[in-house]
Design an enzyme around this catalytic site. Structure first.
Site, PDB file in Angstrom:
ATOM      1  N   LYS A 102       0.835  -1.202   0.000  1.00  0.00           N
ATOM      2  CA  LYS A 102       0.000   0.000   0.000  1.00  0.00           C
ATOM      3  C   LYS A 102       0.876   1.262   0.000  1.00  0.00           C
ATOM      4  O   LYS A 102       2.097   1.183   0.231  1.00  0.00           O
ATOM      5  CB  LYS A 102      -0.893  -0.019   1.241  1.00  0.00           C
ATOM      6  N   TYR A 154     -12.297  -2.438  -2.474  1.00  0.00           N
ATOM      7  CA  TYR A 154     -12.825  -2.448  -1.096  1.00  0.00           C
ATOM      8  C   TYR A 154     -14.355  -2.354  -1.065  1.00  0.00           C
ATOM      9  O   TYR A 154     -14.915  -1.899  -0.067  1.00  0.00           O
ATOM     10  CB  TYR A 154     -12.218  -1.290  -0.303  1.00  0.00           C
ATOM     11  N   PHE A 161     -15.126   4.353   7.918  1.00  0.00           N
ATOM     12  CA  PHE A 161     -13.799   4.741   7.426  1.00  0.00           C
ATOM     13  C   PHE A 161     -13.622   4.510   5.924  1.00  0.00           C
ATOM     14  O   PHE A 161     -12.529   4.640   5.392  1.00  0.00           O
ATOM     15  CB  PHE A 161     -12.700   3.985   8.205  1.00  0.00           C
ATOM     16  N   ARG A 199      -1.618 -14.269   5.186  1.00  0.00           N
ATOM     17  CA  ARG A 199      -2.193 -13.477   6.291  1.00  0.00           C
ATOM     18  C   ARG A 199      -1.306 -13.569   7.532  1.00  0.00           C
ATOM     19  O   ARG A 199      -1.278 -12.644   8.337  1.00  0.00           O
ATOM     20  CB  ARG A 199      -3.626 -13.913   6.582  1.00  0.00           C
ATOM     21  N   THR A 220      -5.075  -6.950  11.148  1.00  0.00           N
ATOM     22  CA  THR A 220      -5.465  -5.722  10.438  1.00  0.00           C
ATOM     23  C   THR A 220      -5.000  -4.460  11.173  1.00  0.00           C
ATOM     24  O   THR A 220      -4.457  -3.541  10.558  1.00  0.00           O
ATOM     25  CB  THR A 220      -7.007  -5.680  10.293  1.00  0.00           C
ATOM     26  N   ARG A 252       2.867  -6.068   9.322  1.00  0.00           N
ATOM     27  CA  ARG A 252       2.076  -4.974   9.887  1.00  0.00           C
ATOM     28  C   ARG A 252       2.548  -4.625  11.301  1.00  0.00           C
ATOM     29  O   ARG A 252       2.585  -3.454  11.685  1.00  0.00           O
ATOM     30  CB  ARG A 252       0.597  -5.357   9.883  1.00  0.00           C
ATOM     31  N   ASN A 259      -1.207  -0.030   7.521  1.00  0.00           N
ATOM     32  CA  ASN A 259      -0.830  -1.433   7.758  1.00  0.00           C
ATOM     33  C   ASN A 259      -0.045  -2.067   6.597  1.00  0.00           C
ATOM     34  O   ASN A 259       0.007  -3.281   6.467  1.00  0.00           O
ATOM     35  CB  ASN A 259      -2.033  -2.262   8.213  1.00  0.00           C
ATOM     36  N   HIS A 317      -1.830  -5.275   1.752  1.00  0.00           N
ATOM     37  CA  HIS A 317      -3.111  -5.971   1.633  1.00  0.00           C
ATOM     38  C   HIS A 317      -2.817  -7.422   1.271  1.00  0.00           C
ATOM     39  O   HIS A 317      -1.928  -7.684   0.464  1.00  0.00           O
ATOM     40  CB  HIS A 317      -3.949  -5.349   0.506  1.00  0.00           C
ATOM     41  N   GLU A 348      -9.950 -10.513  -6.705  1.00  0.00           N
ATOM     42  CA  GLU A 348      -8.998  -9.407  -6.667  1.00  0.00           C
ATOM     43  C   GLU A 348      -7.918  -9.549  -7.749  1.00  0.00           C
ATOM     44  O   GLU A 348      -7.526  -8.551  -8.365  1.00  0.00           O
ATOM     45  CB  GLU A 348      -8.347  -9.347  -5.289  1.00  0.00           C
TER      46      GLU A 348
HETATM   47  P1  IDP Z   1      -7.588  -6.782   6.106  1.00  0.00           P
HETATM   48  O1  IDP Z   1      -6.825  -5.764   5.281  1.00  0.00           O
HETATM   49  O2  IDP Z   1      -6.788  -7.294   7.254  1.00  0.00           O
HETATM   50  O3  IDP Z   1      -8.169  -7.879   5.262  1.00  0.00           O
HETATM   51  P2  IDP Z   1     -10.274  -5.610   6.190  1.00  0.00           P
HETATM   52  O4  IDP Z   1     -11.263  -5.810   7.290  1.00  0.00           O
HETATM   53  O5  IDP Z   1     -10.511  -6.284   4.893  1.00  0.00           O
HETATM   54  O6  IDP Z   1      -8.828  -6.008   6.784  1.00  0.00           O
HETATM   55  O7  IDP Z   1     -10.156  -4.046   5.982  1.00  0.00           O
HETATM   56  C1  IDP Z   1      -9.511  -3.530   4.842  1.00  0.00           C
HETATM   57  C2  IDP Z   1      -8.672  -2.350   5.257  1.00  0.00           C
HETATM   58  O8  IDP Z   1      -9.516  -1.338   5.839  1.00  0.00           O
HETATM   59  C3  IDP Z   1      -7.638  -2.644   6.346  1.00  0.00           C
HETATM   60  O9  IDP Z   1      -6.444  -3.221   5.846  1.00  0.00           O
HETATM   61  C4  IDP Z   1      -7.398  -1.257   6.906  1.00  0.00           C
HETATM   62  O10 IDP Z   1      -6.565  -0.509   6.016  1.00  0.00           O
HETATM   63  C5  IDP Z   1      -8.809  -0.667   6.865  1.00  0.00           C
HETATM   64  N1  IDP Z   1      -9.526  -0.885   8.137  1.00  0.00           N
HETATM   65  C6  IDP Z   1     -10.154  -2.016   8.536  1.00  0.00           C
HETATM   66  N2  IDP Z   1     -10.701  -1.861   9.762  1.00  0.00           N
HETATM   67  C7  IDP Z   1     -10.411  -0.591  10.140  1.00  0.00           C
HETATM   68  C8  IDP Z   1     -10.717   0.184  11.322  1.00  0.00           C
HETATM   69  O11 IDP Z   1     -11.370  -0.279  12.254  1.00  0.00           O
HETATM   70  N3  IDP Z   1     -10.252   1.459  11.341  1.00  0.00           N
HETATM   71  C9  IDP Z   1      -9.514   1.990  10.332  1.00  0.00           C
HETATM   72  N4  IDP Z   1      -9.218   1.313   9.205  1.00  0.00           N
HETATM   73  C10 IDP Z   1      -9.652   0.038   9.101  1.00  0.00           C
HETATM   74 MG    MG Z   2      -9.619  -7.804   3.776  1.00  0.00          MG
END
Ligand code: IDP
Ligand code: MG
Length: 164
Positions: free
Chosen positions: A10, A50, A58, A92, A98, A109, A123, A126, A137
């Site tokens: 990212k 997304y 967010f 993962r 996350t 991360r 983080n 992805h 994707e």
């Molecule tokens: P992942 O990237 O671990 O799969 P997802 O739930 O798919 O997590 O969320 C996608 C992205 O959205 C995360 O990588 C992060 O950048 C952002 N995100 C997810 N949850 C939060 C949150 O609670 N606050 C702020 N950003 C979040």
């Molecule tokens: Mg995800």
């Protein structure tokens, strides 16, 4: 079982120069790199990527984040496709949780991410969350020609190969 995942470095990871390290971490596994490209992230691509989070508070910020708007307009990201046994679980694990503050400190991360004072999750990478998302994707970020093996079925549109 063989699975495919999309990994994206990212904008925060790109601007801090972590792309090489991320690739090294994945190369240390038995996963096979089958596609890689530097992609300029448009709003349309970020929203499609997304789409499942569109109801989250967010979401708007997340789209701006992926487009590099929070990182000096670093809108070029490194997108990679990997295949291999249990690719989702392995990918993962390398990524970590996350929320980078809760992620294992040895994960990408946990070691390179942060939560900003405004609460943005920086983080770094992805990684697809399951095999169905992995396929969706990879098809979103790559054309069939950009993937170096026959993974998913294709068809032709004019003279071009497209995902079926
Ligand atoms: P992942 O990237 O671990 O799969 P997802 O739930 O798919 O997590 O969320 C996608 C992205 O959205 C995360 O990588 C992060 O950048 C952002 N995100 C997810 N949850 C939060 C949150 O609670 N606050 C702020 N950003 C979040
Ligand atoms: Mg995800």
């Amino acid at each position: 079982m063989k699975e495919q995942i999309l990994v994206i470095v990212k904008p925060d990871g790109m601007i801090k120069g972590h792309a090489g390290h991320v690739l090294t971490r994945f190369e240390e596994t038995d996963l096979r790199l089958i596609g890689a490209r530097v992609v300029k992230v448009t709003e349309e691509l970020a929203q499609a990527h997304y789409h499942h989070l569109c109801d989250k508070p967010f979401f708007g910020e997340l789209i701006h984040f992926l487009m590099g708007d929070l990182h000096n307009h670093q809108d070029l990201v490194l997108a990679m496709a990997f295949t291999g046994d249990d690719a989702v679980k392995k990918g993962r694990e390398i990524a970590g949780a996350t929320n980078p503050e809760l992620a294992d400190p040895h994960s990408i991360r946990g070691s390179m991410g942060r939560v900003t004072t405004k609460g943005v999750f920086e983080n770094v990478i992805h990684v697809s969350s399951d095999p169905v998302e992995g396929e969706r994707e990879i098809k979103l970020w790559f054309t069939p020609e950009e993937i170096a093996m026959d993974l998913f079925s294709t068809t032709t549109s004019g003279h071009r190969k497209v995902w079926a």
